[in-house]
Scaffold this motif. Structure first.
Motif, PDB file in Angstrom:
ATOM      1  N   ASN A 138       0.824  -1.213   0.000  1.00 61.59           N
ATOM      2  CA  ASN A 138       0.000   0.000   0.000  1.00 61.59           C
ATOM      3  C   ASN A 138       0.860   1.265   0.000  1.00 61.59           C
ATOM      4  O   ASN A 138       0.538   2.238  -0.695  1.00 61.59           O
ATOM      5  CB  ASN A 138      -0.935   0.020   1.206  1.00 61.59           C
TER       6      ASN A 138
ATOM      7  N   TRP B 138       2.621   1.619  -3.446  1.00 61.26           N
ATOM      8  CA  TRP B 138       1.607   2.002  -4.435  1.00 61.26           C
ATOM      9  C   TRP B 138       1.263   3.480  -4.307  1.00 61.26           C
ATOM     10  O   TRP B 138       1.177   4.204  -5.303  1.00 61.26           O
ATOM     11  CB  TRP B 138       0.350   1.143  -4.245  1.00 61.26           C
TER      12      TRP B 138
ATOM     13  N   GLN C 283      -0.562  -4.618  -6.958  1.00 60.03           N
ATOM     14  CA  GLN C 283      -0.175  -3.250  -6.607  1.00 60.03           C
ATOM     15  C   GLN C 283       1.300  -3.023  -6.922  1.00 60.03           C
ATOM     16  O   GLN C 283       1.685  -1.979  -7.440  1.00 60.03           O
ATOM     17  CB  GLN C 283      -0.393  -2.981  -5.124  1.00 60.03           C
TER      18      GLN C 283
END
Length: 124
Positions: free
Chosen positions: A68, A71, A105
């Motif tokens: 996360n 990304w 991702q």
């Protein structure tokens, strides 16, 4: 946004987060970066603070936090290579730990890195 201008709201959140980044755990950093990237708000001071803390504390990141965060930085067009190199090194060592969603991702991150820095290898 409860009647508060988006720019003012995100500015206030970013300022508070920068001042307290040392109190953030890896999930806090990942969630904050993800939220700002998803909203399309790239606050240099905030992303700089998260990048510095994340690089120094990369061992605390699980695969979801790492995917996360990487990304989010790719989405905002972060232009400082150090964070991507550090994350890429750890991702390469732990690639088997990542789910298919997390890997998807990371493919976007790898594409960003390859376009931005063609001579840099990213582990996907």
């Amino acid at each position: 946004t409860a009647g508060v201008a988006t720019e003012a709201l995100f500015g206030a959140i970013a300022g508070a987060a920068v001042n307290r980044i040392g109190e953030f755990n890896s999930q806090d950093m990942a969630n904050t970066a993800w939220a700002f990237a998803t909203a399309g708000v790239a606050t240099e001071a905030l992303f700089g603070a998260i990048a510095g803390a994340a690089v120094n504390r990369i061992g605390e990141f699980n695969s979801q936090d790492m995917a996360n965060t990487a990304w989010a930085f790719a989405c905002v067009g972060w232009d400082k290579l150090n964070m991507f190199v550090t994350f890429g090194s750890v991702i390469g060592e732990r690639l088997a730990d990542f789910t298919d969603v997390e890997k998807s991702q990371l493919y976007l991150v790898a594409l960003y890195v390859r376009v931005k820095w063609p001579d840099v290898e990213f582990p996907l």
